[in-house]
Design an enzyme around this catalytic site. Structure first.
Site, short mmCIF file in Angstrom:
data_model
loop_
_atom_site.label_atom_id
_atom_site.label_comp_id
_atom_site.label_asym_id
_atom_site.label_seq_id
_atom_site.Cartn_x
_atom_site.Cartn_y
_atom_site.Cartn_z
N GLU A 36 0.84 -1.14 0.09
CA GLU A 36 0.07 -0.15 0.08
C GLU A 36 0.87 1.35 0.00
O GLU A 36 0.35 2.29 -0.50
CB GLU A 36 -0.87 0.21 1.37
CG GLU A 36 -1.99 -1.12 1.10
CD GLU A 36 -2.85 -1.31 2.29
OE1 GLU A 36 -2.17 -1.74 3.33
OE2 GLU A 36 -4.10 -1.13 2.36
N GLU B 23 -3.73 -9.28 3.83
CA GLU B 23 -4.67 -9.22 5.21
C GLU B 23 -5.64 -10.02 5.48
O GLU B 23 -5.94 -10.42 6.61
CB GLU B 23 -5.09 -7.69 4.99
CG GLU B 23 -4.05 -6.70 5.39
CD GLU B 23 -3.31 -6.26 3.98
OE1 GLU B 23 -3.42 -6.93 3.12
OE2 GLU B 23 -2.82 -5.07 3.99
N1 3HC Z 1 4.51 -7.53 11.66
C1 3HC Z 1 5.33 -8.00 12.85
N2 3HC Z 1 6.30 -8.80 12.69
C2 3HC Z 1 6.27 -9.53 11.64
C3 3HC Z 1 5.45 -9.28 10.23
C4 3HC Z 1 4.49 -8.30 10.56
N3 3HC Z 1 3.84 -7.72 9.30
N4 3HC Z 1 5.85 -10.16 9.36
C5 3HC Z 1 7.00 -11.05 9.82
N5 3HC Z 1 7.18 -10.64 11.28
C6 3HC Z 1 7.83 -11.38 11.96
C7 3HC Z 1 7.67 -12.66 12.32
O1 3HC Z 1 6.80 -13.06 13.28
C8 3HC Z 1 9.01 -13.17 12.44
O2 3HC Z 1 9.44 -12.82 13.87
P1 3HC Z 1 10.44 -14.06 14.62
O3 3HC Z 1 11.70 -14.24 14.05
O4 3HC Z 1 10.31 -13.50 16.07
O5 3HC Z 1 9.49 -15.54 14.69
C9 3HC Z 1 9.79 -12.45 11.84
O6 3HC Z 1 9.18 -11.36 11.29
C10 3HC Z 1 10.15 -13.28 10.49
O7 3HC Z 1 9.22 -13.49 9.62
P2 3HC Z 1 8.97 -14.92 9.08
O8 3HC Z 1 9.65 -16.13 9.76
O9 3HC Z 1 7.74 -15.20 8.63
O10 3HC Z 1 10.11 -14.73 7.90
P3 3HC Z 1 9.94 -15.25 6.42
O11 3HC Z 1 11.10 -14.89 5.58
O12 3HC Z 1 9.74 -16.92 6.25
O13 3HC Z 1 8.86 -14.62 5.61
C11 3HC Z 1 7.32 -12.74 5.16
C12 3HC Z 1 8.60 -13.04 5.45
C13 3HC Z 1 6.55 -13.54 3.89
C14 3HC Z 1 7.32 -11.32 5.10
C15 3HC Z 1 6.35 -13.17 6.29
O14 3HC Z 1 6.93 -12.89 7.64
C16 3HC Z 1 4.78 -12.54 6.05
O15 3HC Z 1 3.98 -13.01 5.29
N6 3HC Z 1 4.65 -11.89 7.09
C17 3HC Z 1 3.39 -11.01 7.20
C18 3HC Z 1 2.89 -10.19 5.83
C19 3HC Z 1 1.57 -9.62 5.97
O16 3HC Z 1 0.70 -10.21 6.43
N7 3HC Z 1 1.59 -8.22 5.87
C20 3HC Z 1 0.28 -7.70 6.02
C21 3HC Z 1 0.08 -7.20 7.60
S1 3HC Z 1 -1.32 -6.32 7.93
C22 3HC Z 1 -1.41 -4.92 7.07
O17 3HC Z 1 -0.18 -4.54 6.52
C23 3HC Z 1 -2.43 -4.11 7.20
C24 3HC Z 1 -2.48 -3.00 6.41
O18 3HC Z 1 -3.38 -3.04 5.43
C25 3HC Z 1 -2.99 -1.68 7.19
#
Ligand code: 3HC
Length: 695
Positions: free
Chosen positions: A108, A128
């Site tokens: 975004e 999301e």
């Molecule tokens: N917020 C907080 N922590 C996050 C995060 C996030 N969005 N994304 C990842 N982390 C943390 C994980 O909990 C993990 O923490 P840890 O090491 O303490 O366990 C660390 O970052 C690494 O994450 P992964 O183990 O998942 O790392 P990968 O390399 O396997 O994957 C990724 C990376 C593809 C970015 C995956 O972490 C992911 O899918 N993250 C979530 C993405 C997501 O859902 N984004 C949308 C959030 S909601 C939003 O944006 C609302 C908006 O519209 C207003």
């Protein structure tokens, strides 16, 4: 010239300002990052030498989204919208330079940039919905204005990560730059924008891509209808659809207001709280307290699988999918040929559905070789035994593996219930190399991998199993050794209640309906019919003492032969289950023989006895140290058994209801829970102390 403060640096290269953001591990948009964007953009905007701005991230990825841990807490300024306004409202072109994944709020932010470039390996997505949310930073309004409504619906409702090349086709990115040359490529692109005098393209200003949907509002009804089954029980998909409808029917700012309102509602609701919990629970499950992250692991370059049946073939596909060669060992050529043919068919079906090309089918098949000799496993780094559940057979196989496999190889069993310690110690001279890897059927589809840690399993064998699980895209959770491990042991506790209630007066379909309405894909009786009632049953030893035995004796073996607990009929090409008078009769007879009188059993009792018995068993599993943490139990049930993720998992659900209530209800049912039932002391204690499992 370079200025640096935590999380950002602005470098000026000629007339291009490169704003680099850095917040490991995934550049989540926490308060410090939002501030970095606001300040960095102000600085770049104010610098007269800067004519265009490149927004780029350090580390393994572009911005991975909002910081999920901040949800539900008081908001901290600046908001994401303020950061976005700085970008979109800039007086100079801003170019997002994307690598890794631009997800959620991260994408975004990129949508507020005037242009976007990416390396080919990058992916963009608005995931999301998987957190029970919607893109709350303008994504529902901007994405359809770029890619059109249908593609936006698809991307947002599936939460998919779209590869850069596809993004380019859709117009979501403007150019691809060579892998490894993102910074230089983005700077070059920025110079082209300046040289050609391209405009400050603001997505909000252009409605062209919305016109088609304005003319065809029925696409929204269709998407609801087509996905009704998938969306059942989840509030977020409907809210996402409403936002995109608002994009089509209202002004941009009104659409944003709708998005804000629905986001606020979702973020506070239990389903999203549960889904966010599940996100972190999956990641926590990979952490094993006495096996640190830097534990050495075996490099898995070649995998051996014993048994080319449904399970073995499915397991093999996981490895071929990520480019790891597999040797499949069978005892008979015909069985091997059949197994490989089934794998090929599965791949070809996927290719037909457009998942990959026919060339990719062949690439995968080339990675699979068959053998009738166990010796073919000599150079494998990981061997997974996937034969039928028989201890003697498994021991014989592990004895052979012990002689054949190279030192350092990890020897895994796919048993779903048998004693891994017995297999490890009685059959091999290297019990430290033995681990359970319990895949769920269909093994190429189901996300869960229960990794079973034996008494002697080494840290290296365990860490290798966990690492390879991640590589093949599984969600892994560790279980200690006990009959059924975490998942099937809890299933057995639920089945005991379901079976008992049938002999008290509830019909199988009544019980199934309650669990289906709760959100599970099916209840225990429909599940038994699907699996086959005759698993583990034989005519010779059948005593006709249970409903299942009597059904089998009547050749009602489940879905596969059209009759089990249910009668099955094919209506309009789909198999439908009907309550069966035959089953009803068997139940009535058995109750009569046991001197039981049917009573009316309400939905509440059905749900509570089934689900609270699961919670109780989960508490015992925790107490015995079979599960490391309560959330691991939830990970198992959500990913292996279809527990509705919007209810978090059995342990999370117990916390939602309140542990004192769970205990009180179990006590109230008393003897009805059956002679084998005992209340978990841990559950009782935690309820009394006002504690919770997961919060
Ligand atoms: N917020 C907080 N922590 C996050 C995060 C996030 N969005 N994304 C990842 N982390 C943390 C994980 O909990 C993990 O923490 P840890 O090491 O303490 O366990 C660390 O970052 C690494 O994450 P992964 O183990 O998942 O790392 P990968 O390399 O396997 O994957 C990724 C990376 C593809 C970015 C995956 O972490 C992911 O899918 N993250 C979530 C993405 C997501 O859902 N984004 C949308 C959030 S909601 C939003 O944006 C609302 C908006 O519209 C207003």
């Amino acid at each position: 010239m370079t200025t640096t403060i935590p999380a950002r640096s602005l470098a000026v290269e000629g007339d291009i300002g490169v704003l680099t953001l850095s917040y490991p591990p995934v550049n989540a948009l926490s308060q410090v990052m939002r501030e970095a964007i606001v300040e960095g953009m102000r600085e770049a905007n104010a610098n007269p030498a800067v004519k265009a701005i490149v927004l780029i991230c350090d580390g393994r990825t572009f911005l991975a989204g909002a910081d999920i841990t901040e949800f539900g807490k008081p908001p901290k300024a600046p908001s994401l919208r303020e950061a976005q306004d700085q970008i979109e409202g800039a007086s100079k072109p801003v170019i997002a330079a994307i690598h890794g994944t631009a997800l959620g709020g991260g994408l975004e932010v990129a949508l507020c940039c005037h242009y976007r470039v990416a390396v080919p390996s990058a992916k963009c997505g608005l995931p999301e919905v998987h957190l029970g949310l919607l893109p709350g930073a303008g994504g529902t309004q901007r994405l359809p204005r770029i890619v059109g409504v249908e593609k936006a619906l698809d991307m947002i409702l599936n939460g998919s990560h779209v590869p850069a090349r596809k993004c380019l086709e859709m117009g979501l990115v403007d150019a691809l730059v060579p892998e490894g040359e993102l910074r230089a490529g983005a700077i070059a692109f920025a110079r082209t924008v300046l040289a050609e005098g391209r405009p400050l393209r603001r997505v909000r200003d252009n409605d062209d891509k919305l016109l088609a949907a304005r003319a065809h509002p029925e696409i929204f009804a269709k998407v609801r209808q087509d996905n009704a089954r998938k969306f059942r029980g989840f509030p977020a998909p409907e809210a996402n659809i409403q936002c995109i409808e608002a994009a089509v029917n209202l002004s941009f700012d009104e659409g944003l207001a709708t998005e804000r309102r629905l986001f606020t509602e979702l973020v506070a609701g239990t389903p999203s709280i549960a889904q966010r919990y599940a996100f972190f629970a999956e990641r926590k499950a990979t952490k094993i307290p006495d096996v640190p992250d830097d534990t050495p692991t075996a490099r898995v370059a070649k995998v051996g699988i014993i048994g080319a049946g449904t399970m073995g073939g499915g397991i093999a596909m996981n490895f071929a999918n990520v480019g790891i060669p597999v040797v499949l060992v069978e005892t008979q050529q015909a069985a091997l040929d059949r197994g490989l043919a089934v794998v090929r068919k599965n791949y070809e079906n996927s290719a037909k559905r457009g998942r990959f090309t026919t060339e990719q089918v062949e690439q995968r098949m080339d990675l699979l070789t068959g053998s009738l000799q166990m010796e073919a496993l000599a150079d494998c780094d990981l061997v997974i035994e996937a034969v039928f559940e028989n201890m003697a057979v498994k021991k014989e196989i592990f004895g052979k593996l012990d002689r054949i496999c190279k030192p350092g190889a990890v020897l895994a069993t796919n048993t779903s219930a048998l004693d891994v310690n017995e297999i490890a110690s009685a059959a091999t001279s290297r019990p430290e190399a033995v681990v359970g890897m319990h895949f769920f059927s269909p093994a190429n589809v189901m996300k869960l991998l229960e990794v079973v840690r034996g008494a002697k399993t080494s840290a290296t064998a365990l860490a290798t199993a966990m690492q390879i699980a991640k590589k093949i895209g599984k969600v892994a959770a560790v279980s200690g050794v006990c009959p059924g491990f975490i998942g099937n042991r809890i299933l057995a506790a639920r089945s005991a209640q379901a079976q008992a209630m049938v002999l008290e007066g509830a019909m199988p379909w009544d019980i199934d309906q309650v669990l289906y309405d709760f959100g599970l894909p099916m209840g225990p009786f429909a599940m038994s019919d699907l699996a086959g009632l005759d698993i583990g049953w034989s005519k010779e030893t059948s005593k006709g003492a249970t409903i299942r035995e009597r059904l089998c004796e009547m050749d009602r073996r489940g879905q596969k032969n059209g009759a089990g607990y249910y009668d099955y009929a094919v209506v309009d090409g789909t198999r439908t289950a009907q309550p069966s008078e035959v089953t009803r009769g068997i139940i009535r007879d058995l109750m009569g023989e046991q001197g039981k009188v049917a009573r009316a059993i309400g939905k509440e009792e059905i749900l509570e006895r089934c689900v609270y018995a699961m919670v109780n068993e989960g508490a015992k599993i925790l107490d015995e140290g079979i599960a490391i943490r309560a959330s691991d139990i939830d990970v198992v049930w959500v990913n292996g058994y279809g527990w509705p993720v919007y209810r978090g998992g059995p342990m999370f659900y117990a916390d939602t209801v309140g542990l004192p209530t769970v205990v009180a209800r179990l006590q109230a049912y008393g003897d009805r829970m059956g002679p084998g039932f005992t209340l978990s002391p841990l559950l009782e204690r935690m309820a009394a102390e006002g504690k919770s499992f997961t919060r």
